[in-house]
Structure formats: structure tokens, C-alpha cells
Design a protein around this motif. Structure first.
Motif, PDB file in Angstrom:
ATOM      1  N   VAL A 117       0.836  -1.209   0.000  1.00  0.00           N
ATOM      2  CA  VAL A 117       0.000   0.000   0.000  1.00  0.00           C
ATOM      3  C   VAL A 117       0.867   1.254   0.000  1.00  0.00           C
ATOM      4  CG1 VAL A 117      -1.671   1.314   1.346  1.00  0.00           C
ATOM      5  CG2 VAL A 117      -1.960  -1.155   1.065  1.00  0.00           C
ATOM      6  N   LEU A 118       1.900   1.266   0.845  1.00  0.00           N
ATOM      7  CA  LEU A 118       2.792   2.434   0.890  1.00  0.00           C
ATOM      8  C   LEU A 118       3.499   2.641  -0.440  1.00  0.00           C
ATOM      9  CD1 LEU A 118       4.361   2.047   4.449  1.00  0.00           C
ATOM     10  CD2 LEU A 118       2.572   3.638   3.721  1.00  0.00           C
ATOM     11  N   ALA A 119       3.928   1.549  -1.064  1.00  0.00           N
ATOM     12  CA  ALA A 119       4.609   1.670  -2.356  1.00  0.00           C
ATOM     13  C   ALA A 119       3.652   2.226  -3.415  1.00  0.00           C
ATOM     14  CB  ALA A 119       5.148   0.308  -2.781  1.00  0.00           C
ATOM     15  N   THR A 120       2.413   1.794  -3.400  1.00  0.00           N
ATOM     16  CA  THR A 120       1.443   2.287  -4.381  1.00  0.00           C
ATOM     17  C   THR A 120       1.154   3.773  -4.168  1.00  0.00           C
ATOM     18  OG1 THR A 120       0.430   0.087  -4.450  1.00  0.00           O
ATOM     19  CG2 THR A 120      -0.854   1.917  -5.332  1.00  0.00           C
ATOM     20  N   ILE A 121       0.971   4.167  -2.907  1.00  0.00           N
ATOM     21  CA  ILE A 121       0.728   5.593  -2.623  1.00  0.00           C
ATOM     22  C   ILE A 121       1.920   6.439  -3.048  1.00  0.00           C
ATOM     23  CG2 ILE A 121       0.376   7.262  -0.766  1.00  0.00           C
ATOM     24  CD1 ILE A 121      -1.191   5.126   0.735  1.00  0.00           C
ATOM     25  N   GLY A 122       3.122   5.960  -2.724  1.00  0.00           N
ATOM     26  CA  GLY A 122       4.313   6.689  -3.141  1.00  0.00           C
ATOM     27  C   GLY A 122       4.435   6.803  -4.647  1.00  0.00           C
ATOM     28  N   TYR A 123       4.076   5.741  -5.340  1.00  0.00           N
ATOM     29  CA  TYR A 123       4.128   5.763  -6.808  1.00  0.00           C
ATOM     30  C   TYR A 123       3.151   6.779  -7.388  1.00  0.00           C
ATOM     31  CZ  TYR A 123       2.068   4.124 -11.221  1.00  0.00           C
ATOM     32  OH  TYR A 123       1.498   4.048 -12.461  1.00  0.00           O
ATOM     33  N   VAL A 124       1.918   6.810  -6.861  1.00  0.00           N
ATOM     34  CA  VAL A 124       0.918   7.755  -7.371  1.00  0.00           C
ATOM     35  C   VAL A 124       1.338   9.191  -7.071  1.00  0.00           C
ATOM     36  CG1 VAL A 124      -1.479   8.507  -7.170  1.00  0.00           C
ATOM     37  CG2 VAL A 124      -0.943   6.058  -7.230  1.00  0.00           C
ATOM     38  N   LEU A 125       1.808   9.444  -5.840  1.00  0.00           N
ATOM     39  CA  LEU A 125       2.246  10.799  -5.501  1.00  0.00           C
ATOM     40  C   LEU A 125       3.432  11.231  -6.359  1.00  0.00           C
ATOM     41  CD1 LEU A 125       1.975  10.710  -1.602  1.00  0.00           C
ATOM     42  CD2 LEU A 125       0.399  11.758  -3.238  1.00  0.00           C
ATOM     43  N   PHE A 126       4.354  10.316  -6.611  1.00  0.00           N
ATOM     44  CA  PHE A 126       5.497  10.640  -7.456  1.00  0.00           C
ATOM     45  C   PHE A 126       5.037  10.976  -8.879  1.00  0.00           C
ATOM     46  CE2 PHE A 126       8.899   9.336 -10.380  1.00  0.00           C
ATOM     47  CZ  PHE A 126       9.953  10.096  -9.898  1.00  0.00           C
ATOM     48  N   ALA A 127       4.073  10.207  -9.386  1.00  0.00           N
ATOM     49  CA  ALA A 127       3.566  10.483 -10.727  1.00  0.00           C
ATOM     50  C   ALA A 127       2.850  11.832 -10.787  1.00  0.00           C
ATOM     51  CB  ALA A 127       2.625   9.358 -11.159  1.00  0.00           C
ATOM     52  N   LEU A 128       2.086  12.171  -9.740  1.00  0.00           N
ATOM     53  CA  LEU A 128       1.428  13.486  -9.697  1.00  0.00           C
ATOM     54  C   LEU A 128       2.441  14.619  -9.655  1.00  0.00           C
ATOM     55  CD1 LEU A 128      -1.541  12.816  -7.243  1.00  0.00           C
ATOM     56  CD2 LEU A 128      -1.676  13.279  -9.697  1.00  0.00           C
ATOM     57  N   LEU A 129       3.513  14.406  -8.899  1.00  0.00           N
ATOM     58  CA  LEU A 129       4.563  15.424  -8.833  1.00  0.00           C
ATOM     59  C   LEU A 129       5.198  15.632 -10.197  1.00  0.00           C
ATOM     60  CD1 LEU A 129       6.325  17.312  -7.111  1.00  0.00           C
ATOM     61  CD2 LEU A 129       7.829  15.363  -6.673  1.00  0.00           C
ATOM     62  N   LEU A 130       5.435  14.562 -10.906  1.00  0.00           N
ATOM     63  CA  LEU A 130       6.009  14.682 -12.241  1.00  0.00           C
ATOM     64  C   LEU A 130       5.048  15.379 -13.196  1.00  0.00           C
ATOM     65  CD1 LEU A 130       7.754  11.208 -12.745  1.00  0.00           C
ATOM     66  CD2 LEU A 130       8.843  13.418 -12.338  1.00  0.00           C
ATOM     67  N   PHE A 131       3.766  15.084 -13.040  1.00  0.00           N
ATOM     68  CA  PHE A 131       2.790  15.698 -13.927  1.00  0.00           C
ATOM     69  C   PHE A 131       2.750  17.218 -13.742  1.00  0.00           C
ATOM     70  CE2 PHE A 131      -1.460  17.033 -15.186  1.00  0.00           C
ATOM     71  CZ  PHE A 131      -1.608  16.393 -16.395  1.00  0.00           C
ATOM     72  N   ALA A 132       3.049  17.638 -12.516  1.00  0.00           N
ATOM     73  CA  ALA A 132       3.041  19.084 -12.250  1.00  0.00           C
ATOM     74  C   ALA A 132       4.289  19.777 -12.786  1.00  0.00           C
ATOM     75  CB  ALA A 132       2.912  19.333 -10.750  1.00  0.00           C
ATOM     76  N   VAL A 133       5.319  19.027 -13.126  1.00  0.00           N
ATOM     77  CA  VAL A 133       6.545  19.631 -13.652  1.00  0.00           C
ATOM     78  C   VAL A 133       6.285  20.118 -15.068  1.00  0.00           C
ATOM     79  CG1 VAL A 133       8.936  19.197 -14.303  1.00  0.00           C
ATOM     80  CG2 VAL A 133       8.005  18.228 -12.184  1.00  0.00           C
ATOM     81  N   PRO A 134       6.611  21.374 -15.375  1.00  0.00           N
ATOM     82  CA  PRO A 134       6.419  21.881 -16.745  1.00  0.00           C
ATOM     83  C   PRO A 134       7.221  21.062 -17.750  1.00  0.00           C
ATOM     84  CG  PRO A 134       6.840  23.684 -15.212  1.00  0.00           C
ATOM     85  CD  PRO A 134       7.104  22.419 -14.465  1.00  0.00           C
ATOM     86  N   GLY A 135       6.561  20.751 -18.844  1.00  0.00           N
ATOM     87  CA  GLY A 135       7.233  19.985 -19.888  1.00  0.00           C
ATOM     88  C   GLY A 135       7.173  18.489 -19.726  1.00  0.00           C
ATOM     89  N   TRP A 136       6.473  17.982 -18.672  1.00  0.00           N
ATOM     90  CA  TRP A 136       6.334  16.518 -18.498  1.00  0.00           C
ATOM     91  C   TRP A 136       4.845  16.192 -18.430  1.00  0.00           C
ATOM     92  CZ3 TRP A 136       4.165  12.508 -16.115  1.00  0.00           C
ATOM     93  CH2 TRP A 136       4.791  11.263 -16.234  1.00  0.00           C
ATOM     94  N   PRO A 137       4.355  15.317 -19.254  1.00  0.00           N
ATOM     95  CA  PRO A 137       5.063  14.652 -20.342  1.00  0.00           C
ATOM     96  C   PRO A 137       5.415  15.618 -21.456  1.00  0.00           C
ATOM     97  CG  PRO A 137       2.751  14.007 -20.301  1.00  0.00           C
ATOM     98  CD  PRO A 137       2.972  14.901 -19.134  1.00  0.00           C
ATOM     99  N   LEU A 138       6.064  15.147 -22.481  1.00  0.00           N
ATOM    100  CA  LEU A 138       6.577  16.037 -23.530  1.00  0.00           C
ATOM    101  C   LEU A 138       5.454  16.783 -24.214  1.00  0.00           C
ATOM    102  CD1 LEU A 138       9.369  13.795 -25.063  1.00  0.00           C
ATOM    103  CD2 LEU A 138       9.555  15.581 -23.324  1.00  0.00           C
TER     104      LEU A 138
END
Length: 388
Positions: A117-138
Motif C-alpha cells: 500500500v505504501l509503495a502504491t501511494i508513493g508511486y501515485v504521488l510521485f507520478a502526480l509530482l512529475l505531472f506538475a513539472v512543466p514539460g512533463w510529459p513532452l
């Protein structure tokens, strides 16, 4: 016309392939290697896109990077977090979601529900953080389509993580259930062996104690009769020795309930009749010399036959059971065989469970051996005991 000669060879080849596959997939390390290769094969489908999307990676370099990431799955049992860390790196760098599915499954499978469960939550939060980065995805839609893009993104990221982790956690629970069943079976066997040892000890107490009692009484009678002779004192000492031996026997072998001693060979006809009423007729053949065995050996004979008839009633109901007890020189041989039911030829008539373990323990305690043999049409149990 040539298909008939090839059929046996084909069947042998298939059987050989199954044996090789079973031996290969049965190894945990081999399964890890196969998992890593499977992940690499799936990621290899993205090689052209990876090389085109990131100018720092050409085809061979992209293949090497993916191979290095998939190789971490070889260590998934000991270091599943390593695979997850590399998988998150691949998401941010290569937008690759294949490895993270294997990594989340491995964390759930080998670290349990909380870690999954912790790994899944961390994965989703990490993906959301990346989505907020300008230019990601391309390629990103405009501001007007941001909410729709986030919804589409989450509809892909969340199910991937939750499903992979859930499957891993379910497999972890199945592993726990199998381990618990194996430990229960082992405990049942050990308990059966201990119970049989207790039964043997009680039989020793009953049989030997009875003889010591008779020896004590007889010595006291002789002591009284020879009171005026020189042997009176010897008979008194013999009676005292027998009494002390009986007391020591009672102290060593603690009383274990009110269970009666195991019957001897005289109880076999009644046992065979009972088996016949239960649906498994018995053909009993017994040498007359068997009745001269000591009570402990007769109890062992009864115990072996009883367990074999019980197993035959469970796994080969309706089949005739042949029981042969023969005295062959210094050895006693017990042979019990029964046919296999047409509907249960694939089942073992005598299981390797607690009953068989206790039966073997009884035979070994008297210096004997017990073997089982299974053929296509019958099952045979053979035990040998020293007669004296």
C-alpha cells in the motif's frame, strides 16, 4: 501412415519438456530470471519510441538501459525497493510504466500488504509530482484541457499501480496460507509420531508391568513356601527387585489416560470384518506362528493393518484388501495391498500424512522397516519386524 510411429516419440518429447519446464520454473531464482526477461521483452516494444523521444538515447543505449532496469527484478525477493526506485526513475526519465508494474507486484508479494500500500501511494504521488513539472510529459494540452488531461493521466496511473500491488498482496497472502498449511501438516505428523511413541510406551507399561506383577506375586509365594529353607531370603530379594522395577516403570512411563493397550493379532479378524462392513472387503491370511509373538510385536502388527485398512477405506473404497502376515525365519513380514479405484487412479491410496507417519514410527521403534509401492493398478505396504 507415419504418424503412428511418431506418436510415442512425441509423447516422450512432451513429457521431457514438461519435466524440464517443471525443474526450471520450480527454482525461485529461475522464476526471477524469467520475470526479468518478460519485463525486458515488454519494454523492448517501446525501444523505437524511446530512441525517438530522447535524443540522449539511441537504439542500443536504450536497450542497455532497459536491460539494466529489468535486471533489478532478479533481486526482487531480497531488494524489491530497488526495482521500485529504478521504475520511478524510468517514469520520470523515459515515461516507461512497464517496470513499475513488476516492481509494485514484487513489493506486495515479498513485503506484504503494508509495504504494498505504501509503495502504491508513493508511486501515485510521485507520478502526480512529475505531472506538475512543466514539460512533463513532452506533449501537454493547453490550460483549458488541463483538468481533462489530469483525469486521463490518473485513470492510467492509478489502476496500473493498484492492480499490480493488489495482485502482489494477494499472492503474498497465498504464500502465507500455503506456509501455514505446510506447518500444520508438519505439526500433525510430529504430533502423530509423538502419540504413537506414547502408545508404544503405554503398551510397554501394560505388557511388561503385567509380567513384573506376576513375577512379584510368584516370588512372594515361593518365599513363603521356602521360609524355613536357605533360599527364603533369595526369593524375598527377588520379589523386592520386581516391585522396584515395577515402580521405576511407573515413574518413567507416566500414565497417559485410560486408553487400553493396543490389541494383538487376535483382534485382526474383527478388524477385517469391520472393514468389510465399511465397504472394503478383506482377505486375511496369517501364519499360526504369529500368535506366538510377543505382545508388543502383536500390537505393531495390529497397528500396521489397522492404518492400511483405514487408508484403503478412504482412498480405495470398494476394492478388496489383501492382508498377509507371515513368519519367515527370524523376520515377520506384513504385506497389505489393494487395488486402485477407477475414479481415483491418480490419488495415492496411502497418504504421506500423520497416520502413515505413526505407523512407520511404530515399526521403527521395534527395529523394523516399512516401505510402500505404487503401481498403475495397486498399492502395497510392506513391513518387516524381527520376531524376537
Amino acid at each position: 501412415m507415419r504418424t503412428q510411429p511418431l506418436a510415442p516419440a512425441y509423447r516422450r518429447a512432451v513429457a521431457l519438456g514438461r519435466r524440464l519446464t517443471g525443474s526450471w520454473t520450480g527454482s525461485p531464482r529461475a522464476l526471477d530470471v524469467l520475470t526479468a526477461l518478460s519485463c525486458l521483452a515488454l519494454m523492448a516494444l517501446d525501444l523505437p519510441g524511446l530512441a525517438a523521444a530522447d535524443n540522449s538515447l539511441n537504439g542500443p543505449l536504450a536497450a542497455a538501459v532497459l536491460a539494466a532496469g529489468a535486471a533489478t527484478l532478479v533481486l526482487r525477493r531480497r531488494l524489491p525497493w530497488l526495482s521500485l526506485a529504478v521504475a520511478l526513475l524510468f517514469i520520470g526519465w523515459l515515461h516507461e510504466l512497464t517496470l513499475v508494474q513488476f516492481a509494485l507486484y514484487s513489493v506486495g508479494r515479498y513485503r506484504g500488504r503494508t509495504a504494498g500500500v505504501l509503495a502504491t501511494i508513493g508511486y501515485v504521488l510521485f507520478a502526480l509530482l512529475l505531472f506538475a513539472v512543466p514539460g512533463w510529459p513532452l506533449e501537454r494540452p493547453g490550460a483549458a484541457g488541463g483538468a481533462e488531461s489530469l483525469s486521463s493521466f490518473l485513470s492510467l496511473v492509478v489502476p496500473i499501480g493498484v492492480l499490480a500491488s493488489a495482485v502482489g498482496i494477494a499472492a503474498y497472502r497465498q504464500d502465507l496460507v500455503r506456509e501455514l498449511d505446510a506447518r500444520r501438516a508438519e505439526s500433525a505428523v510430529l504430533q502423530a509420531v509423538q502419540q504413537e511413541r506414547t502408545a508404544v510406551a503405554r503398551d510397554v507399561h501394560d505388557f511388561v508391568g503385567r509380567e513384573l506383577t506376576l513375577l512379584t506375586v510368584r516370588s512372594e509365594v515361593l518365599s513363603v513356601r521356602s521360609r524355613e529353607t536357605a533360599h527364603a531370603k533369595d526369593f524375598e530379594e527377588l520379589a523386592d527387585t520386581a516391585r522396584r522395577a515395577h515402580l521405576v516403570l511407573n515413574e518413567i512411563i507416566v500414565q497417559r489416560g485410560e486408553r487400553a493397550a493396543t490389541p494383538g493379532v487376535d483382534g485382526l479378524p474383527a478388524l477385517a470384518e469391520e472393514s468389510g462392513r465399511a465397504g472394503s472387503p478383506v482377505r486375511l491370511a496369517m501364519d499360526p506362528d504369529v500368535h506366538e509373538l510377543s505382545p508388543l510385536r502383536q500390537a505393531a502388527v495390529y497397528r500396521v493393518v489397522q492404518e492400511c485398512l483405514t487408508n484403503a477405506a478412504k482412498h480405495a473404497r470398494g476394492q478388496t484388501v489383501d492382508v498377509r502376515i507371515a513368519a519367515e525365519g527370524p523376520r515377520l513380514r506384513i504385506a497389505v495391498s489393494n487395488g486402485l479405484s477407477a475414479s481415483g487412479t491418480a490419488r495415492t491410496p496411502v497418504s504421506a500424512g500423520s497416520g502413515t507417519a505413526s505407523m512407520s514410527e511404530r515399526v521403527r521403534s521395534l527395529g523394523g522397516t516399512l516401505t510402500t509401492t505404487r503401481t498403475a493398478s495397486a498399492y502395497r505396504v510392506e513391513a518387516t519386524l524381527p520376531r524376537h
